[in-house]
Design a protein around this motif. Structure first.
Motif, PDB file in Angstrom:
ATOM      1  N   CYS A 112       1.004  -1.380   0.098  1.00 31.20           N
ATOM      2  CA  CYS A 112      -0.015   0.094   0.058  1.00 31.20           C
ATOM      3  C   CYS A 112       0.874   1.244   0.040  1.00 31.20           C
ATOM      4  O   CYS A 112       1.620   1.260   0.543  1.00 31.20           O
ATOM      5  CB  CYS A 112      -0.812  -0.037   1.360  1.00 31.20           C
ATOM      6  N   VAL A 113       0.714   2.367  -0.816  1.00 31.36           N
ATOM      7  CA  VAL A 113       1.156   3.591  -0.710  1.00 31.36           C
ATOM      8  C   VAL A 113       0.353   4.892  -0.684  1.00 31.36           C
ATOM      9  O   VAL A 113      -1.075   4.591  -0.905  1.00 31.36           O
ATOM     10  CB  VAL A 113       2.156   3.724  -2.103  1.00 31.36           C
ATOM     11  N   ALA A 114       0.751   5.721   0.045  1.00 33.36           N
ATOM     12  CA  ALA A 114      -0.121   6.860   0.169  1.00 33.36           C
ATOM     13  C   ALA A 114       0.852   8.146   0.126  1.00 33.36           C
ATOM     14  O   ALA A 114       1.911   8.215   0.676  1.00 33.36           O
ATOM     15  CB  ALA A 114      -0.863   6.633   1.486  1.00 33.36           C
ATOM     16  N   THR A 115       0.065   9.261  -0.023  1.00 32.84           N
ATOM     17  CA  THR A 115       0.674  10.722  -0.186  1.00 32.84           C
ATOM     18  C   THR A 115      -0.246  11.751   0.448  1.00 32.84           C
ATOM     19  O   THR A 115      -1.385  11.766   0.629  1.00 32.84           O
ATOM     20  CB  THR A 115       1.162  11.026  -1.562  1.00 32.84           C
ATOM     21  N   GLY A 116       0.718  12.615   1.188  1.00 33.76           N
ATOM     22  CA  GLY A 116       0.123  13.646   1.828  1.00 33.76           C
ATOM     23  C   GLY A 116       0.353  15.156   0.991  1.00 33.76           C
ATOM     24  O   GLY A 116       0.644  14.945  -0.242  1.00 33.76           O
ATOM     25  N   GLY A 117       0.425  16.188   1.869  1.00 32.00           N
ATOM     26  CA  GLY A 117       0.821  17.500   0.982  1.00 32.00           C
ATOM     27  C   GLY A 117       2.130  17.325   0.703  1.00 32.00           C
ATOM     28  O   GLY A 117       2.582  17.377  -0.553  1.00 32.00           O
ATOM     29  N   HIS A 149       4.343  14.722   2.367  1.00 26.53           N
ATOM     30  CA  HIS A 149       5.047  13.534   2.863  1.00 26.53           C
ATOM     31  C   HIS A 149       4.307  12.272   2.097  1.00 26.53           C
ATOM     32  O   HIS A 149       3.157  12.228   1.674  1.00 26.53           O
ATOM     33  CB  HIS A 149       4.830  13.497   4.477  1.00 26.53           C
ATOM     34  N   SER A 150       5.086  11.030   2.491  1.00 33.43           N
ATOM     35  CA  SER A 150       4.523   9.842   1.986  1.00 33.43           C
ATOM     36  C   SER A 150       4.630   8.701   2.914  1.00 33.43           C
ATOM     37  O   SER A 150       5.254   8.891   3.812  1.00 33.43           O
ATOM     38  CB  SER A 150       5.506   9.409   0.653  1.00 33.43           C
ATOM     39  N   ALA A 151       4.124   7.571   2.493  1.00 28.62           N
ATOM     40  CA  ALA A 151       3.979   6.377   3.697  1.00 28.62           C
ATOM     41  C   ALA A 151       3.728   5.065   2.485  1.00 28.62           C
ATOM     42  O   ALA A 151       3.069   5.155   1.429  1.00 28.62           O
ATOM     43  CB  ALA A 151       2.799   6.574   4.765  1.00 28.62           C
ATOM     44  N   CYS A 152       4.172   4.130   3.261  1.00 21.98           N
ATOM     45  CA  CYS A 152       3.813   2.912   2.673  1.00 21.98           C
ATOM     46  C   CYS A 152       3.800   1.700   3.539  1.00 21.98           C
ATOM     47  O   CYS A 152       4.337   1.824   4.673  1.00 21.98           O
ATOM     48  CB  CYS A 152       4.752   2.705   1.427  1.00 21.98           C
ATOM     49  N   ILE A 153       2.987   0.576   3.364  1.00 20.42           N
ATOM     50  CA  ILE A 153       2.982  -0.400   4.150  1.00 20.42           C
ATOM     51  C   ILE A 153       3.702  -1.771   3.451  1.00 20.42           C
ATOM     52  O   ILE A 153       3.472  -1.926   2.630  1.00 20.42           O
ATOM     53  CB  ILE A 153       1.427  -0.882   4.420  1.00 20.42           C
ATOM     54  N   SER A 154       4.422  -2.494   4.331  1.00 19.71           N
ATOM     55  CA  SER A 154       5.162  -3.703   3.843  1.00 19.71           C
ATOM     56  C   SER A 154       4.159  -4.632   3.804  1.00 19.71           C
ATOM     57  O   SER A 154       3.131  -4.897   4.357  1.00 19.71           O
ATOM     58  CB  SER A 154       6.453  -3.979   4.465  1.00 19.71           C
ATOM     59  N   ASP A 155       4.545  -5.906   3.112  1.00 18.58           N
ATOM     60  CA  ASP A 155       3.548  -6.938   3.169  1.00 18.58           C
ATOM     61  C   ASP A 155       3.384  -7.544   4.415  1.00 18.58           C
ATOM     62  O   ASP A 155       2.516  -8.110   4.743  1.00 18.58           O
ATOM     63  CB  ASP A 155       4.050  -8.110   2.293  1.00 18.58           C
ATOM     64  N   GLY A 156       4.339  -7.340   5.432  1.00 17.78           N
ATOM     65  CA  GLY A 156       4.053  -7.750   6.712  1.00 17.78           C
ATOM     66  C   GLY A 156       3.502  -6.877   7.809  1.00 17.78           C
ATOM     67  O   GLY A 156       3.532  -7.049   8.965  1.00 17.78           O
ATOM     68  N   GLY A 157       3.089  -5.628   7.301  1.00 17.55           N
ATOM     69  CA  GLY A 157       2.440  -4.974   8.056  1.00 17.55           C
ATOM     70  C   GLY A 157       3.077  -3.730   8.594  1.00 17.55           C
ATOM     71  O   GLY A 157       2.620  -3.080   9.786  1.00 17.55           O
TER      72      GLY A 157
END
Length: 383
Positions: free
Chosen positions: A219-224, A226-234
């Motif tokens: 999973c990937v996500a972006t803000g204004g 900043h960014s974030a992502c989730i690994s297969d292991g959570g």
């Protein structure tokens, strides 16, 4: 499934004041700008049924109804005169949608359409036909065959087929792509470290985030910025700007603000302090806390108690994550109540949103608007 919202509500993105719905003009009929407590979205919304999704921009909310005769309903700016927002007849049959301040893009089985929300036009501003694909999973907006759509003209941008894009998130001025193999690519503005390449330079073309190489992401996500992502292991990884604690890492500005508030509450005169300590110095030894303004490399974010993350979403300067056990955590800028803790306090540490557990609800999805948050919940099953 039920949707709740909290945070910025100046345009009725979360709910419309009852007196405004009835058309009454009075001084107390002003829209509640800040929704401090999670509030269920109006059940009158034609799209808030069993199988629904939320898309959000700064001033608007789009509710996508996928159960049966699919459609999109709008709420927020330009839709306050209707109890359930605007039901677009042109959206009947759509399978996905994204919304920005100016445009609503709809994905149909055979075409993509972009509508100008600032004009009363009877035809879309842009459209493209889609040929029926014989194999492969369907793409989710903003991905489209051969590329992706943007929030301003030109609406279509091509992507190399070698990327094998699985999902794409668009921030204020940068993008993050997840490939079918779980690799992460970023491009766009890099002035706040939001690309995760270790520097502050921008990238015109997708570039692999080398720090995450070999760790498949889901999973990937972006803000204004900043960014974030989730690994297969959570595991949750964050990077970019941390001015408001949106990365969940120590923020000097927030700590200084909170320290000043505590001093004022205690009646202690404000002092200009630039250094903060985690504890009182012992035997002449000085312990300074490390603060993060910009995190240019992905950082593993620990949430206490230890848990696996199911999904994450980013607002302009706040972040929200749902665990595999159905708990919601939020952090970052909270001036509009968008963190859901029933306060206006910002936080640079992930905080559990107690409201849903207290109501015996389990969170299954979260979507951040720029200054607000929307959570999908189901009733907790009692053994």
């Amino acid at each position: 499934m039920r949707w709740f919202g909290f945070g910025f509500n100046a345009f009725g993105q979360i709910y419309v004041h009852e007196k405004l719905i009835k058309g009454k003009e009075s001084s107390d009929a002003a829209q509640d700008v800040k929704v401090i407590s999670p509030t269920e979205l109006a059940r009158r919304d034609c799209c808030l049924k069993r199988d629904s999704q939320i898309r959000a921009s700064w001033s608007r909310r789009a509710s996508l109804h996928l159960d049966g005769d699919s459609c999109v309903c709008l709420a927020g700016f330009g839709a306050a005169s209707e109890p359930c927002g605007i039901s677009m007849k042109e959206s009947r049959g759509c399978k996905d949608a994204v919304i920005s301040e100016s445009y609503l893009t709809l994905a149909f089985p055979d075409r993509i359409e972009t509508w100008d929300l600032q004009k009363e036009e009877k035809t879309p501003s842009w459209s493209m036909e889609i040929k029926a694909e014989s194999s492969g999973p369907p793409l989710n907006l903003p991905l489209v065959p051969g590329g992706h759509i943007t929030s301003k003209a030109p609406f279509y941008r091509s992507l190399s087929p070698h990327l094998k894009a699985k999902s794409l998130a668009l921030g204020a001025e940068h993008a993050i792509l997840l490939s079918a193999s779980g690799a992460v690519y970023t491009w766009g503005l890099g002035s706040h470290g939001q690309l995760g390449h270790g520097g502050l330079t921008s990238e015109e073309e997708p570039r692999a985030v080398e720090a995450l190489w070999g760790m498949p992401m889901s999973c990937v996500a972006t803000g204004g910025w900043h960014s974030a992502c989730i690994s297969d292991g959570g595991d949750l990884y964050v990077w970019g700007w941390n001015e408001s604690g949106q990365l969940g890492l120590p923020s000097r500005g927030l700590r200084k603000e909170h320290k000043q508030e505590r001093r004022e509450q205690a009646g202690v005169p404000c002092q200009d302090a630039n250094t903060f300590h985690t504890a009182e110095p012992q035997a002449g030894e000085k312990h300074e806390e490390v603060f993060i303004s910009i995190q240019a490399f992905p950082a593993l974010l620990d949430i206490t108690p230890s848990c696996e993350i199911r999904t994450v979403s980013c607002g302009s300067r706040h972040t929200a994550a749902v665990t595999t056990t159905g708990d919601l955590y939020t952090w970052g800028w909270g001036d509009y109540g968008q963190l859901g803790h029933q306060t206006f306090i910002s936080s640079d540490e992930p905080q559990h949103v107690e409201f849903f557990r207290e109501q015996q609800m389990r969170v299954i999805d979260v979507v951040c608007g720029a200054w607000n948050t929307f959570a999908a919940v189901v009733k907790e099953e009692v053994a």
